[in-house]
Structures are given as C-alpha cells and as structure tokens.
Design a protein around this motif. Structure first.
Motif, PDB file in Angstrom:
ATOM      1  N   ALA A 132       0.796  -1.010  -0.056  1.00  0.00           N
ATOM      2  CA  ALA A 132       0.159   0.005   0.121  1.00  0.00           C
ATOM      3  C   ALA A 132       0.817   1.246  -0.040  1.00  0.00           C
ATOM      4  O   ALA A 132       0.581   2.107  -0.686  1.00  0.00           O
ATOM      5  CB  ALA A 132      -1.007  -0.092   1.072  1.00  0.00           C
ATOM      6  N   LEU A 137      -0.808   4.783  -1.308  1.00  0.00           N
ATOM      7  CA  LEU A 137      -2.106   4.820  -0.953  1.00  0.00           C
ATOM      8  C   LEU A 137      -2.230   5.158   0.438  1.00  0.00           C
ATOM      9  O   LEU A 137      -3.056   5.575   0.946  1.00  0.00           O
ATOM     10  CB  LEU A 137      -2.666   3.368  -1.236  1.00  0.00           C
ATOM     11  N   ARG A 267      -3.255   4.616  -7.660  1.00  0.00           N
ATOM     12  CA  ARG A 267      -4.546   5.289  -7.639  1.00  0.00           C
ATOM     13  C   ARG A 267      -5.507   4.630  -8.727  1.00  0.00           C
ATOM     14  O   ARG A 267      -6.832   4.462  -8.389  1.00  0.00           O
ATOM     15  CB  ARG A 267      -4.523   6.754  -8.417  1.00  0.00           C
ATOM     16  N   ALA A 270      -6.408   1.501  -7.019  1.00  0.00           N
ATOM     17  CA  ALA A 270      -7.658   1.622  -5.658  1.00  0.00           C
ATOM     18  C   ALA A 270      -8.754   1.714  -6.139  1.00  0.00           C
ATOM     19  O   ALA A 270      -9.692   1.198  -5.504  1.00  0.00           O
ATOM     20  CB  ALA A 270      -6.959   2.809  -5.102  1.00  0.00           C
ATOM     21  N   ALA A 337      -8.267   6.145  -3.412  1.00  0.00           N
ATOM     22  CA  ALA A 337      -7.982   5.905  -2.023  1.00  0.00           C
ATOM     23  C   ALA A 337      -9.083   6.057  -1.048  1.00  0.00           C
ATOM     24  O   ALA A 337      -9.509   5.221  -0.183  1.00  0.00           O
ATOM     25  CB  ALA A 337      -6.688   6.627  -1.462  1.00  0.00           C
ATOM     26  N   LEU A 389      -5.546   4.881   4.811  1.00  0.00           N
ATOM     27  CA  LEU A 389      -5.945   5.330   3.579  1.00  0.00           C
ATOM     28  C   LEU A 389      -6.683   6.869   3.657  1.00  0.00           C
ATOM     29  O   LEU A 389      -6.340   7.531   2.815  1.00  0.00           O
ATOM     30  CB  LEU A 389      -6.912   4.319   2.947  1.00  0.00           C
TER      31      LEU A 389
END
Length: 414
Positions: A132, A137, A267, A270, A337, A389
């Motif tokens: 992550a 993120l 991005r 996510a 996110a 996040l």
C-alpha cells in the motif's frame, strides 16, 4: 461527468456475470483456489478469449481492447461478486500499467501483447506489508525505503559483471542479455508463485546513492525460487519469491524514476479494488437477504423482524454509497484511496453481518459466508487499513494544514 454506462459496458457486465454465474459457485471457487496456480486456468483463458479481460485497459496497438480503467473497474465489480480467484488484479491492474508507463518501446512491444491475450500473467514483487505504501495509498512512496535495501533486507540489484552490490550499470550486454543481477527475498507477492513475469522492486546505487528501481524477471530465470504461502484469503493467492543472483532487465530507460508511475498505478488500482469490494459486498448482502427470508423462527421468517430489516437497510445504504464512490473514482482516479476506504469498510461491515445473521451455521469456518469475511479482512491488511487510507488522502489534500492566517489557538485546535 456522465455516470450512465454505455451499451458495450452493459453487455460486458451481463456476459461476465453469466459466465461467472455458471462457473464460480462457492464450491468451484474453493476448488480453483486450492489448485497449484491458485486459479482456474481454463476459465482464465476463456475470459481472455471471449472478453479480452486481461487486455481491457491495454491499447489496441499492443493487442488489447483499448478501453479505459473504468471498464476494468466495472469488470472487477463482477469478479468481486463471484470472489473469482484469478491473476486479473496482479496482471491487469498492477503490472500492465507499470509496463505501459515505464517500459521502453521494445519492452512494451514484447510484453504487452502476451499479457493482453492472457498467455502470460504478471506480478508486482513488493513486500506485502509495504504494498500500500509502494503504491502511494497509505503514505508517500518516496524515497523508496519500503523496498528494504542495505541492512534492511529486501532485494538488492547490482550491475552484471560488477563486483559490488548496488553499483550503477555501465551499459547493457551488446547481445541483449540482462544487465543486472538481483539478490534477496520478497514475501506476500500477489500471484508471485505462478506469474510468468515478475516486476521486482529492488535497491541499487549503494548505501550513499540508494534508489529503488523496477526490474523484469522471467519465470524461468536461473536462481529464481518461488513457493506459495498460506493466506487468510485463499482466493487471493500469494507467493514468496527468492532471488539468488538472478539475471534481470531494468524496466524502462536508464535514469527513469519509477516512483511516480507506481503512485499513478496505485490510484487506478485503488479504484479497481473499490469496485471489486463493492461487488463482493453486494453479493454477500444478497445471499444474507435470501437466507433471512427463508429461515423461520417463532413461526415467521427472521427477515420480517424489524431489527433485522434495519440492519439490512443500513448495509444497503452503505454499499450504495460505496458503489457511487467507486464509480466516481473510476472516472477520477485521484479519489481512488477514499473510494477504496469506503468500499473496504462496507465489505467488512456486510461480511460481519452476514456471519451474524446466518446464525449458528454462519460461525462455522467452512460456511460460504466466511469467504467474504476472509476477503474483507485480507484486503484490509494488504491494501489498508482504512484509517491510514483516509489519513493519507487528507494529508495529500492539505485538509489539516493550517493556513498562514491561522491564530495560535486555532493551530492548537487543528
């Protein structure tokens, strides 16, 4: 923004749901996840052949369908409903965008067509707990210390033929052989045990000039050892990758910085993951509603009790809000996110209520409701947690940064 789906998107959703509905019941999902590869190869080839699923977001010049990441997110919502064990996430959402963004013209021409056709699969070899962060993120991925390096372990890269680890290359082999050697270990790599191509994040440049680069490693490279790891969610197979002086090829041109491309990929990924989580939550809710309408207690269906209705209604509202956020993120990946946080939260709540409302049988580990609960918990560990996040998204937007005109008391309050 036009939130309406096109006729082609509706047809893709319908076709994919029809195929998965026939081939991805709970028993089939468990059987596929427990194979050596962790997925049904025949089904994967069919999805590639009939729908071009691995190449949905790949340009047509490289054999892809040429759609947008929004189409990939829409497809992943359906795979999420079925909890489909497949290399789609690791290949199409993580590896392919990095190759397209960083690869040289020769690398794109050689690698993207077989990946888009489903002939190859790929994996991004980043330590699982740092994935992550690597994707930007839950924290900034610069300067890249999440990949280990030096005394922190991870994977080290050195120029082929040089005597010291982390040396910068002085030029590639004129015959086209890989100009780098990798040494180290990476655990919790999505589909790392079965992928035909690995994108390995490794440190180079020595201690004083340490930097993180991405390297291409073939599945048949000498010195590469891979094993499948036991995981909480067996529908998300992971592997341990050991590199023992393995030949590798630098992804992209010399001197290119992969960190911005990793963040951009994060991005988009996510948004895809958010849509997938929404699909899983929606299906878990539908199965729970079906159960409470069928199960009777005190002479009536338990779904007719007001307390149960309220709990299900709250879940429905939460899922619809998460779906709206996921669709918006597919259009604007910068919101990925936040959409992922909302979708993971909705999936976790729905999966938990599914276990509760199935009663005593829902608490047995073998019940199908636990497939969704395990997916929710595993994704939260791998791509979250939710509060990080949101915290990183708030930090990036400057939400809690005091303005120049803020008074001392106001700064203290902030």
């Amino acid at each position: 923004m036009d939130a309406a789906f096109t006729a082609e998107q509706d047809e893709m959703r319908r076709t994919l749901r029809e195929i998965l509905g026939k081939r991805c019941g709970p028993d089939e999902v468990k059987a596929a996840a427990r194979t050596d590869t962790g997925h049904d190869r025949e089904l994967w080839q069919r999805l590639a052949r009939e729908l071009g699923l691995p190449g949905v977001a790949v340009a047509e010049e490289y054999g892809g369908v040429g759609c947008t990441p929004a189409d990939l997110a829409l497809a992943c919502e359906e795979t999420g409903r079925a909890l489909l064990p497949s290399p789609l996430l690791a290949t199409a959402a993580l590896a392919v965008p990095l190759i397209a963004a960083l690869g040289t013209a020769a690398q794109r021409a050689a690698l993207l067509p077989p990946l888009a056709a489903g002939e190859w699969t790929a994996a991004l070899a980043v330590p699982g707990p740092a994935l992550a962060t690597a994707l930007g993120l839950t924290g900034e991925n610069a300067p890249g210390d999440w990949a280990g390096g030096g005394r922190a372990g991870g994977v080290q890269a050195r120029a082929a033929g040089s005597g010291s680890a982390g040396s910068d290359p002085v030029g590639g082999d004129p015959a086209g052989a890989p100009a780098w050697r990798l040494y180290g270990e990476v655990a919790q790599v999505l589909d790392g045990h079965s992928a035909d191509l690995l994108l390995v994040a490794a440190h180079t440049g020595g201690f004083a000039r340490s930097r993180t680069l991405l390297f291409l490693v073939r599945a048949d490279a000498p010195g590469l050892v891979r094993t499948r790891q036991p995981t909480l969610d067996e529908t998300r197979p992971q592997g341990r990758v050991q590199l023992r002086d393995v030949p590798a090829e630098l992804l992209g041109a010399e001197g290119a910085d992969p960190l911005p491309a990793l963040a951009a990929t994060g991005r988009t990924a996510a948004a895809v993951l958010a849509a997938e989580a929404v699909g899983a939550a929606d299906r878990a809710l539908a199965r729970t509603v079906e159960h409470v309408c069928r199960r009777e207690q005190f002479g009536r269906a338990i779904g007719s009790f007001q307390a149960v209705k309220h709990r299900l209604a709250d879940l429905y509202v939460q899922i619809q809000a998460a779906r709206s956020a996921a669709y918006y993120a597919a259009w604007d990946p910068d919101q990925g996110a936040l959409a992922l946080a909302q979708a993971l939260e909705a999936l976790r709540a729905t999966a938990g209520e599914a276990v509760q409302l199935h009663g005593g049988i829902g608490f047995t580990w073998e019940h199908d409701a636990h497939l969704y609960f395990k997916r929710a918990a595993a994704d939260d560990l791998l791509f979250g947690p939710v509060h990080r996040l949101r915290a990183h998204a708030a930090q990036r937007s400057g939400l809690f940064t005091p303005t120049s005109g803020t008074t001392g008391n106001e700064k203290a309050a902030v």
